[in-house]
Design an enzyme around this catalytic site. Structure first.
Site, PDB file in Angstrom:
ATOM      1  N   LYS A 229       0.834  -1.194   0.000  1.00 25.50           N
ATOM      2  CA  LYS A 229       0.000   0.000   0.000  1.00 25.50           C
ATOM      3  C   LYS A 229       0.873   1.250   0.000  1.00 25.50           C
ATOM      4  O   LYS A 229       1.844   1.337   0.736  1.00 25.50           O
ATOM      5  CB  LYS A 229      -0.891  -0.003   1.242  1.00 25.50           C
ATOM      6  N   HIS A 308      -9.122  -7.089   8.947  1.00 30.13           N
ATOM      7  CA  HIS A 308      -8.126  -6.148   9.474  1.00 30.13           C
ATOM      8  C   HIS A 308      -7.771  -6.457  10.933  1.00 30.13           C
ATOM      9  O   HIS A 308      -6.627  -6.273  11.347  1.00 30.13           O
ATOM     10  CB  HIS A 308      -8.634  -4.712   9.354  1.00 30.13           C
ATOM     11  N   ARG A 311      -5.214  -9.080  11.014  1.00 32.49           N
ATOM     12  CA  ARG A 311      -3.893  -8.458  10.788  1.00 32.49           C
ATOM     13  C   ARG A 311      -3.374  -7.853  12.093  1.00 32.49           C
ATOM     14  O   ARG A 311      -2.206  -8.008  12.437  1.00 32.49           O
ATOM     15  CB  ARG A 311      -4.033  -7.400   9.699  1.00 32.49           C
ATOM     16  N   HIS A 333       4.204  -0.649   7.113  1.00 30.41           N
ATOM     17  CA  HIS A 333       3.778   0.684   7.550  1.00 30.41           C
ATOM     18  C   HIS A 333       4.766   1.735   7.051  1.00 30.41           C
ATOM     19  O   HIS A 333       5.981   1.566   7.154  1.00 30.41           O
ATOM     20  CB  HIS A 333       3.716   0.758   9.086  1.00 30.41           C
ATOM     21  N   TYR A 342       0.837  -1.184  18.533  1.00 26.39           N
ATOM     22  CA  TYR A 342       1.082  -2.499  19.127  1.00 26.39           C
ATOM     23  C   TYR A 342       1.920  -2.416  20.398  1.00 26.39           C
ATOM     24  O   TYR A 342       1.870  -3.321  21.225  1.00 26.39           O
ATOM     25  CB  TYR A 342       1.714  -3.419  18.073  1.00 26.39           C
TER      26      TYR A 342
END
Length: 362
Positions: A229, A308, A311, A333, A342
């Site tokens: 992405k 998601h 994930r 990311h 996280y």
């Protein structure tokens, strides 16, 4: 170009002529920097806004393509406040706070371009008065806030394997009285188990799973090659590792992919589905994978699970065993700030792990 981007680019080209000329000009300006998927979201947001202007009598135009720039210049703060209220409470557009912020941001981007960047033939700004410059948008994308929303809605370490096993066997037992559900499960359980296992053991996005081709797999190195992405270079695929735990499910699915789904020779997609009335397997859609996960999650007793959140479940488990940089790289990311979610999520996970260890030693 990957499959989803190609589809969205086609849809973008189809819908763009229905927009006013100044929106077309803005989209052309943004095209080199943003993906077709992002620009398509812009188009949808502008369509909602321009139709709302027509319904509110803020323009005499009978078609959104005919809304003149002058009508945008005459908008007042009361109008923008009313549009915000419309988005939050309208029956057809009851949006979440995050969605409302995104839609207002879309408008700000357009108005900024028209007032600060685009010029007329006399070198004056196309938009003389920018009402959206007065609109304050409070963003809620702080990692700590996101982590708080996710708490209690992800799979814990032991639940990851339990959910995968449930798709392979437990679900079939739960729907034994439903012949259609049993048939569908027998047909697709290896594929569905493989998809969920791959996400839970690699952290792939749903768009990355959809775009996977059979030759994107390197089983020897435990690598998958994906279009990440935000990366505009469509000639390069990023290698992403998956855990050994996914290998069994991949091999099982690959062993029956050709015979069970009978893809055409030109079909390269890894994950296939046979649509009603068709005889050859075709690439699964994003919606099909999302609905598949929700179907199993509901029966598993965790209806809030989504692709998601699978994930996120992987990422939380992965972060406990690795550092911020490795987690950022694995998930693709662009910013380490996103990965910091996280760190907040694993504060509680680490505390629970310590408590379990102490209980075992007692």
């Amino acid at each position: 170009m990957n499959i989803i981007k190609a589809k969205d680019r086609k849809e973008l080209d189809k819908r763009l002529p229905s927009m006013p000329w100044y929106v077309e000009k803005f989209i052309s300006y943004k095209l080199p920097d943003l993906s077709p998927s992002s620009l398509l979201e812009y188009i949808r947001d502008y369509e909602i806004f321009l139709k709302w202007m027509m319904a509110e009598g803020l323009t005499e135009a009978q078609d959104i393509r005919e809304v003149p720039l002058g009508d945008l210049e005459r908008l007042r703060m009361d109008n923008i406040d009313n549009f915000r209220m419309f988005l939050s409470s309208g029956e057809a557009h009851a949006n979440s706070r995050t969605t409302i912020i995104r839609k207002l941001s879309s408008l700000r981007s357009l108005f900024h371009y028209l007032s600060q960047i685009a010029e007329d033939e006399e070198f004056y700004p196309l938009l003389k008065r920018n009402i959206m410059a007065k609109v304050q948008i409070k963003r809620t994308h702080k990692p700590k806030d996101t982590a708080a929303k996710l708490e209690g809605k992800l799979l814990q370490e032991h639940e990851i394997s339990e959910f995968i096993e449930y798709i392979g066997s437990g679900y079939g037992e739960d729907v034994a009285a439903n012949k259609q559900a049993v048939y569908s499960h027998k047909l697709n359980m290896e594929r569905d188990t493989c998809i969920v296992s791959l996400i839970l053991h690699s952290g792939l996005r749903v768009s990355e799973v959809v775009n996977l081709n059979a030759d994107d797999l390197d089983l020897k190195k435990k690598l998958i090659y994906v279009y990440r992405k935000g990366k505009n270079d469509e000639t390069f695929k990023t290698p992403v590792y998956f855990r050994q735990l996914a290998m069994e499910h991949l091999n099982r699915y690959l062993g029956l992919r050709a015979t069970r789904y009978r893809p055409a020779k030109r079909e390269k997609a890894l994950f296939l589905a046979i649509a009603n009335g068709k005889h050859e397997g075709e690439r699964m859609t994003k919606r099909a994978i999302q609905e598949m996960v929700m179907k199993y999650a509901k029966r598993f007793g965790k209806p809030y699970l989504s692709v998601h959140k699978l994930r996120h479940s992987f990422a939380t488990d992965y972060y406990v065993r690795n550092d911020l940089y490795k987690t950022q790289e694995q998930l693709g990311h662009a910013s380490p700030e996103t990965t910091q979610i996280y760190a907040h999520l694993t504060d509680k996970t680490m505390a629970e792990a310590i408590d379990r260890k102490q209980a075992d030693e007692a």
